[in-house]
Design a protein around this motif. Structure first.
Motif, PDB file in Angstrom:
ATOM      1  N   VAL A  90      -7.994   0.617  -3.276  1.00 28.85           N
ATOM      2  CA  VAL A  90      -7.779   0.073  -1.931  1.00 28.85           C
ATOM      3  C   VAL A  90      -6.378  -0.510  -1.865  1.00 28.85           C
ATOM      4  O   VAL A  90      -6.002  -1.301  -2.730  1.00 28.85           O
ATOM      5  N   CYS A  91      -5.615  -0.133  -0.840  1.00 29.63           N
ATOM      6  CA  CYS A  91      -4.291  -0.731  -0.663  1.00 29.63           C
ATOM      7  C   CYS A  91      -4.439  -2.045   0.091  1.00 29.63           C
ATOM      8  O   CYS A  91      -4.943  -2.078   1.215  1.00 29.63           O
ATOM      9  N   LEU A  92      -4.012  -3.127  -0.539  1.00 26.94           N
ATOM     10  CA  LEU A  92      -4.106  -4.450   0.078  1.00 26.94           C
ATOM     11  C   LEU A  92      -3.055  -4.622   1.173  1.00 26.94           C
ATOM     12  O   LEU A  92      -3.120  -5.569   1.955  1.00 26.94           O
ATOM     13  N   GLY A  93      -2.097  -3.703   1.237  1.00 22.22           N
ATOM     14  CA  GLY A  93      -1.094  -3.776   2.284  1.00 22.22           C
ATOM     15  C   GLY A  93      -1.583  -3.145   3.581  1.00 22.22           C
ATOM     16  O   GLY A  93      -1.656  -3.805   4.612  1.00 22.22           O
ATOM     17  N   CYS A  94      -1.967  -1.870   3.520  1.00 22.64           N
ATOM     18  CA  CYS A  94      -2.302  -1.152   4.754  1.00 22.64           C
ATOM     19  C   CYS A  94      -3.790  -0.870   4.875  1.00 22.64           C
ATOM     20  O   CYS A  94      -4.229  -0.325   5.887  1.00 22.64           O
ATOM     21  N   GLY A  95      -4.584  -1.221   3.872  1.00 21.69           N
ATOM     22  CA  GLY A  95      -6.033  -1.087   3.988  1.00 21.69           C
ATOM     23  C   GLY A  95      -6.579   0.291   3.675  1.00 21.69           C
ATOM     24  O   GLY A  95      -7.787   0.496   3.700  1.00 21.69           O
ATOM     25  N   LYS A  96      -5.712   1.234   3.353  1.00 21.47           N
ATOM     26  CA  LYS A  96      -6.228   2.583   3.105  1.00 21.47           C
ATOM     27  C   LYS A  96      -6.991   2.664   1.785  1.00 21.47           C
ATOM     28  O   LYS A  96      -6.736   1.895   0.857  1.00 21.47           O
ATOM     29  N   VAL A  97      -7.946   3.568   1.735  1.00 19.93           N
ATOM     30  CA  VAL A  97      -8.810   3.721   0.561  1.00 19.93           C
ATOM     31  C   VAL A  97      -8.676   5.143   0.051  1.00 19.93           C
ATOM     32  O   VAL A  97      -8.880   6.090   0.807  1.00 19.93           O
ATOM     33  N   TYR A 130      -1.284  -1.968  -4.303  1.00 22.48           N
ATOM     34  CA  TYR A 130      -0.376  -1.615  -3.212  1.00 22.48           C
ATOM     35  C   TYR A 130       0.077  -0.171  -3.381  1.00 22.48           C
ATOM     36  O   TYR A 130       0.553   0.212  -4.458  1.00 22.48           O
ATOM     37  N   CYS A 131      -0.072   0.600  -2.312  1.00 28.85           N
ATOM     38  CA  CYS A 131       0.298   2.006  -2.357  1.00 28.85           C
ATOM     39  C   CYS A 131       1.828   2.130  -2.381  1.00 28.85           C
ATOM     40  O   CYS A 131       2.534   1.172  -2.068  1.00 28.85           O
ATOM     41  N   PRO A 132       2.348   3.288  -2.768  1.00 29.40           N
ATOM     42  CA  PRO A 132       3.803   3.447  -2.847  1.00 29.40           C
ATOM     43  C   PRO A 132       4.517   3.035  -1.569  1.00 29.40           C
ATOM     44  O   PRO A 132       5.544   2.347  -1.616  1.00 29.40           O
ATOM     45  N   ALA A 133       4.009   3.437  -0.409  1.00 29.89           N
ATOM     46  CA  ALA A 133       4.668   3.098   0.860  1.00 29.89           C
ATOM     47  C   ALA A 133       4.725   1.581   1.046  1.00 29.89           C
ATOM     48  O   ALA A 133       5.754   1.037   1.462  1.00 29.89           O
ATOM     49  N   CYS A 134       3.630   0.897   0.733  1.00 36.99           N
ATOM     50  CA  CYS A 134       3.608  -0.554   0.926  1.00 36.99           C
ATOM     51  C   CYS A 134       4.495  -1.265  -0.101  1.00 36.99           C
ATOM     52  O   CYS A 134       5.092  -2.305   0.196  1.00 36.99           O
ATOM     53  N   GLN A 135       4.590  -0.719  -1.305  1.00 37.75           N
ATOM     54  CA  GLN A 135       5.510  -1.299  -2.294  1.00 37.75           C
ATOM     55  C   GLN A 135       6.944  -1.238  -1.778  1.00 37.75           C
ATOM     56  O   GLN A 135       7.698  -2.202  -1.907  1.00 37.75           O
TER      57      GLN A 135
HETATM   58 ZN    ZN Z   1      -0.516   0.751   1.687  1.00 39.03          ZN
END
Ligand code: ZN
Ligand code: MN
Ligand code: MN
Ligand code: ZN
Lengths: 140, 140
Positions: A90-97, A130-135
């Motif tokens: 789960v990305c804590l930045g954008c919520g995507k799973v 955190y996904c790459p985009a959110c990082q």
């Molecule tokens: Zn994200």
DNA sequence: CCATAAAAAATAATCTTTCTCTCTTAATAT
DNA sequence: ATATTAAGAGAGAAAGATTATTTTTTATGG
């Protein structure tokens, strides 16, 4: 759509447009949507469909093993047509799973069985980060 | 109770009877209670305490890292004063939630980091099965 | 003690999910 | 094809969990 019809029939379920649409949608997405999300995506094509029908259909599909229910710790459940037990991140930045490669965990259940007196029948593995985009966003 | 007071003060939180009671209760149970359960256990000693106060206190304690929130897939959250990430097992018979020995999973997070481009910061591991008592019931 | 800011209490509101009731429709056999 | 019937869909209400708002009370530093 033929295969989806067959899947429903195999389980003795009536084949209805709503069930076809919901199962088809889940089988062709990897975004692990909530009931609300599914409803919003489908209501334009099925204007009479109600949120209650989405919930009822999801319950039927879950009980017959055609989908699984996830709860990553939000207020609501998510649904997944990939029914093998597999870990999620789960990305804590954008919520995507997203799915994680499950090969890492192949003997995890065996390990658990060795260390508990429970009769173990299932598992849910969730990772958070955190996904790459959110990082990238955080570094700017 | 002295140590609990200190824990709250360290984090700049006001020390109130309600907070002391809730944190103390969580630190001396291993049953992973819900907000409702906590409320019911404490309301006899604190007749004026409201469920909303329990929720708000749990949120404060969670945000300051004194407790963690679990979601094993029921309708409601459970709370745990053991804040290190550790795996849980849920009995599908009686609903009880217990800790699992965490030593089994010591390099799991490392494995995950190797296989994903997410920046991984947390995990939730839930196993499902039947406790010894419920297994016995099923055999009768 | 007192002032003040924070927290608790009370209550309402919101959000997700489930239930109930009625109407419709798909499946099956004629 | 048509009739039968049992399951499903739809609508709206209801329930259950959580959050927000407002007022009252309390903890804490000076
Ligand atoms: Zn994200
Ligand atoms: Mn998945
Ligand atoms: Mn625990
Ligand atoms: Zn049990």
């Amino acid at each position: 759509m033929e295969e989806i019809t067959a899947l429903l029939k195999q389980r003795g379920l009536k084949v209805t447009p709503q069930r076809l649409a919901i199962l088809n949608f889940l089988m062709h997405t990897n975004e692990h949507p909530t009931a609300e999300t599914i409803y919003k995506k489908l209501v334009s094509d099925f204007p009479t469909m109600s949120l209650a029908t989405v919930y009822k259909t999801l319950e039927v599909l879950k009980n017959t093993g055609l989908i699984q229910e996830l709860n990553v710790g939000e207020g609501s459940f998510r649904y997944d047509a990939k029914t093998t037990p597999h870990p999620h991140i789960v990305c804590l930045g954008c919520g995507k799973v997203e799915d994680l490669d499950e090969s890492i965990f192949k003997d995890l259940l065996e390990e658990v069985k060795k260390h508990t007196d429970y009769k173990v029948v299932g598992q849910k593995l969730y990772f958070y980060g955190y996904c790459p985009a959110c990082q990238k966003k955080m570094n700017n």
